[in-house]
Enzyme design. Structure first.
Site, mmCIF file in Angstrom:
data_model
loop_
_atom_site.group_PDB
_atom_site.id
_atom_site.type_symbol
_atom_site.label_atom_id
_atom_site.label_comp_id
_atom_site.label_asym_id
_atom_site.label_seq_id
_atom_site.Cartn_x
_atom_site.Cartn_y
_atom_site.Cartn_z
ATOM 1 N N LYS A 22 0.831 -1.199 -0.031
ATOM 2 C CA LYS A 22 -0.094 0.105 0.027
ATOM 3 C C LYS A 22 0.674 1.156 0.133
ATOM 4 O O LYS A 22 0.687 2.192 -0.853
ATOM 5 C CB LYS A 22 -1.093 -0.073 1.263
ATOM 6 C CG LYS A 22 -1.904 1.173 1.365
ATOM 7 C CD LYS A 22 -2.883 0.867 2.196
ATOM 8 C CE LYS A 22 -2.957 0.946 3.706
ATOM 9 N NZ LYS A 22 -2.703 2.370 4.266
ATOM 10 N N SER A 23 1.949 1.285 0.839
ATOM 11 C CA SER A 23 2.795 2.646 0.998
ATOM 12 C C SER A 23 3.327 2.940 -0.342
ATOM 13 O O SER A 23 3.518 3.814 -0.759
ATOM 14 C CB SER A 23 3.763 2.326 1.901
ATOM 15 O OG SER A 23 3.079 2.385 3.144
ATOM 16 N N ARG A 27 2.768 5.949 -3.121
ATOM 17 C CA ARG A 27 4.090 6.926 -3.549
ATOM 18 C C ARG A 27 4.305 6.850 -5.033
ATOM 19 O O ARG A 27 4.707 7.689 -5.465
ATOM 20 C CB ARG A 27 5.416 6.527 -2.503
ATOM 21 C CG ARG A 27 4.930 6.989 -1.137
ATOM 22 C CD ARG A 27 5.888 6.193 -0.233
ATOM 23 N NE ARG A 27 5.991 6.731 1.202
ATOM 24 C CZ ARG A 27 5.149 6.319 1.979
ATOM 25 N NH1 ARG A 27 4.025 5.584 1.594
ATOM 26 N NH2 ARG A 27 5.247 6.791 3.244
ATOM 27 N N ASP A 320 1.093 -1.271 11.903
ATOM 28 C CA ASP A 320 -0.177 -1.793 11.125
ATOM 29 C C ASP A 320 -0.324 -3.086 11.551
ATOM 30 O O ASP A 320 -1.252 -3.543 11.318
ATOM 31 C CB ASP A 320 0.055 -1.414 9.553
ATOM 32 C CG ASP A 320 -0.093 0.179 9.396
ATOM 33 O OD1 ASP A 320 -0.500 0.775 10.028
ATOM 34 O OD2 ASP A 320 0.380 0.327 8.134
ATOM 35 N N LYS A 347 -5.433 5.906 14.649
ATOM 36 C CA LYS A 347 -5.418 5.462 12.971
ATOM 37 C C LYS A 347 -6.810 5.358 12.613
ATOM 38 O O LYS A 347 -7.720 6.076 13.077
ATOM 39 C CB LYS A 347 -4.925 3.829 13.202
ATOM 40 C CG LYS A 347 -3.467 3.842 13.708
ATOM 41 C CD LYS A 347 -2.650 4.256 12.481
ATOM 42 C CE LYS A 347 -0.965 4.383 12.708
ATOM 43 N NZ LYS A 347 -0.439 4.963 11.862
ATOM 44 N N ARG A 393 -7.849 -3.296 9.368
ATOM 45 C CA ARG A 393 -7.103 -4.182 9.911
ATOM 46 C C ARG A 393 -7.546 -4.845 11.157
ATOM 47 O O ARG A 393 -7.318 -6.009 11.866
ATOM 48 C CB ARG A 393 -5.904 -3.422 10.345
ATOM 49 C CG ARG A 393 -4.903 -3.181 9.187
ATOM 50 C CD ARG A 393 -3.448 -2.695 9.279
ATOM 51 N NE ARG A 393 -3.038 -1.899 8.299
ATOM 52 C CZ ARG A 393 -2.695 -2.038 6.932
ATOM 53 N NH1 ARG A 393 -2.704 -3.495 6.458
ATOM 54 N NH2 ARG A 393 -2.257 -1.683 6.096
HETATM 55 C C1 S3P Z 1 2.162 4.797 6.069
HETATM 56 C C2 S3P Z 1 2.789 5.096 7.534
HETATM 57 C C3 S3P Z 1 2.082 4.782 8.937
HETATM 58 C C4 S3P Z 1 1.149 3.634 8.597
HETATM 59 C C5 S3P Z 1 0.254 3.846 7.554
HETATM 60 C C6 S3P Z 1 0.860 3.838 5.949
HETATM 61 C C7 S3P Z 1 2.892 5.172 5.063
HETATM 62 O O1 S3P Z 1 1.476 5.864 9.234
HETATM 63 O O2 S3P Z 1 0.442 3.375 9.840
HETATM 64 O O3 S3P Z 1 -0.743 2.657 7.200
HETATM 65 O O4 S3P Z 1 2.489 4.894 3.916
HETATM 66 O O5 S3P Z 1 3.552 6.215 5.427
HETATM 67 P P1 S3P Z 1 2.344 6.930 10.026
HETATM 68 O O6 S3P Z 1 3.536 7.260 9.326
HETATM 69 O O7 S3P Z 1 1.133 7.882 10.390
HETATM 70 O O8 S3P Z 1 2.282 6.330 11.553
#
Ligand code: S3P
Length: 464
Positions: A22-23, A27, A320, A347, A393
């Site tokens: 996902k991250s 991006r 997560d 969250k 989640r």
């Molecule tokens: C994420 C960072 C995390 C994570 C989120 C995705 C990201 O959040 O909990 O699901 O893609 O940068 P935080 O950076 O706010 O902790």
């Protein structure tokens, strides 16, 4: 409201290929949309959250074609044509759905644009704190306004004429770090973020992949403004946060073995493996690096799990995965403690309260702290009616808990799962069939370029 039932675990499938990270998907779409030219993203996660990001980049002037679609899942290969860092002012407010990542990272990009954009989201997103990005972006010269003291969405961002800053993160957040670094691309000179506790570094790795130079010196990550991402194809690995559910299911089943294929193994995300190893699971992984992100197959062998303590600098690495690790704690011998995790309270829902509530419904004794919980392991779990609290989640973690419970567990309010794991229920079904082979995940049904159709997901269609 959708729901599904889970019964006691029948079998562990030999392998599962989870959808894209996902991250990295978020991006990739953002950098592609700011590059001048065409980027093909494959292995893209077609979850509601990531599609919000793609539609946002489309609304800001990028062109998006779907090159490959997976049945019942969504577009997994996209071509994004960007027209450089000067984006187009969107005609309407941008809908970020349930996605904190879309909102916070996009805010960094919008801080550099000489127009005003409104970001809206669903009920859960509209309660999440955006002051954490409003503060540094305002210091850089953008005007960010929102609702109330927490500066919640709807947000209005008026950007342009940024100055570089050095910003020390008040909380361990990769989203805040990324928002400032992205805004730094639009500020003359060097923008730095000091992170006392390391957080996931996908933004930095993707900057390298897209040809942007940055530096790390100890706790400080810096970028020079004026650099434009170069269009470059990318293959996204599977999401370790999605694989985590099946890792725990196998790890807590003596004699079980599962292979999770092509999982992202970035060291800022592999804390789940370290914790499960500490708890007694046997886990091995093969690793190779591609497109700047390590990835590989992860083999998990199950056994009797022991309790552990999770806290300190390890927390951002497993942030997560804490709901499913709490479930692992309930299945382990002894008491598992999670501390230093107050971020869980902000969250998609308050994940400390949601996990404690649902574990108690299943007969587990839990002590809640402001920054975590202690879970008494080893109790027999009862099937129960579980509330997801609209949080993907929580729904998925308790689907796994249901596999270890006596009787039937009902997971309620499960639409939210598609925000991060479209196809989760199909993979869950593999644990209840006796089939030895499980190749179902993602048959390709379309290779013909087609449009994402920005209009098909207008604000009113985005489910909360
Ligand atoms: C994420 C960072 C995390 C994570 C989120 C995705 C990201 O959040 O909990 O699901 O893609 O940068 P935080 O950076 O706010 O902790």
């Amino acid at each position: 409201m959708a729901s599904f039932k889970v019964r006691k675990l029948r079998c562990i499938p030999p392998e599962i290929t989870v959808p894209g990270d996902k991250s990295i998907s978020h991006r990739s779409a953002m950098f592609a949309g700011m590059a001048n030219g065409r980027t093909v993203i494959s292995g893209f996660l077609p979850s509601e959250d990531c599609l919000c990001t793609v539609k946002a980049m489309e609304a800001l002037g990028a062109e998006v074609d779907i090159l490959e679609e997976a049945e019942g899942i969504g577009p997994v290969t996209l071509a994004i044509v960007g027209h450089g860092m000067k984006l187009k002012a969107p005609a309407n407010p941008i809908d970020c759905g349930n996605s904190g990542t879309t909102t916070r990272l996009l805010a960094g990009i919008l801080a550099g644009q000489p127009f005003t954009t409104t970001l809206v989201g669903d009920e859960s997103l509209s309660k999440r704190p955006m002051r954490r990005i409003a503060d540094p972006l305002s210091l850089m010269g953008a005007k960010v306004t929102g609702q109330g003291d927490k500066i919640c969405a709807p947000l209005q961002i008026s950007g342009g004429d940024l100055q570089p800053i050095t910003y020390r993160l008040p909380m361990a957040s990769a989203q805040v770090k990324s928002a400032v670094l992205l805004a730094g691309l639009f500020a003359p000179g060097k923008t730095s973020v000091v992170e006392p506790v390391p957080t996931r570094n996908h933004t930095e790795r993707l900057m390298t992949h897209f040809g942007i130079k940055w530096l790390r010196d100890g706790e400080t990550v810096s970028v020079y403004g004026g650099q434009e991402p170069q269009p470059v194809d990318i293959v996204v690995p599977g999401d370790i946060s999605s694989a985590a559910f099946w890792m725990v299911a196998a790890a807590a089943t003596p004699g079980a073995q599962i292979t999770l294929k092509n999982v992202g193994l970035n060291p800022t995300r592999t804390g789940i493996i370290d914790v499960l190893l500490r708890m007694g699971a046997q886990i091995t992984s093969s690793e190779r690096e591609s497109n700047g992100e390590p990835r590989g197959n992860v083999v998990v062998k199950g056994g009797e799990l022991n309790c552990t303590v999770i806290g300190g600098a390890e927390i951002p690495n497993v942030i997560d995965e804490l709901p499913i690790l709490a479930v692992a704690g309930a299945l382990a011998r002894g008491n598992t403690r999670i501390r230093d995790a107050a971020e869980l309270r902000v969250k998609e829902t308050d994940r400390i309260a949601a996990v404690a509530d649902n574990l108690r419904r299943m007969g587990v004794t839990v002590t809640e702290f402001e920054d975590g919980m202690e879970i008494e392991g080893g109790a027999t779990l009862n099937g129960a009616s579980i509330d997801s609290f609209g949080d993907h989640r929580i729904a998925m973690a308790f689907a796994i808990a249901g596999m270890f419970a006596e009787g039937t567990t009902i997971i309620n309010d499960t639409e939210c799962i598609s925000t991060s794991y479209p196809g989760f229920e199909k993979h869950l079904d593999l644990f209840f069939s006796n089939s030895k082979s499980n190749k179902p995940p993602i048959p390709v049904i379309a290779r013909i370029p087609k449009k994402l159709g920005i209009d098909t997901l207008a604000a009113e269609d985005v489910s909360d």
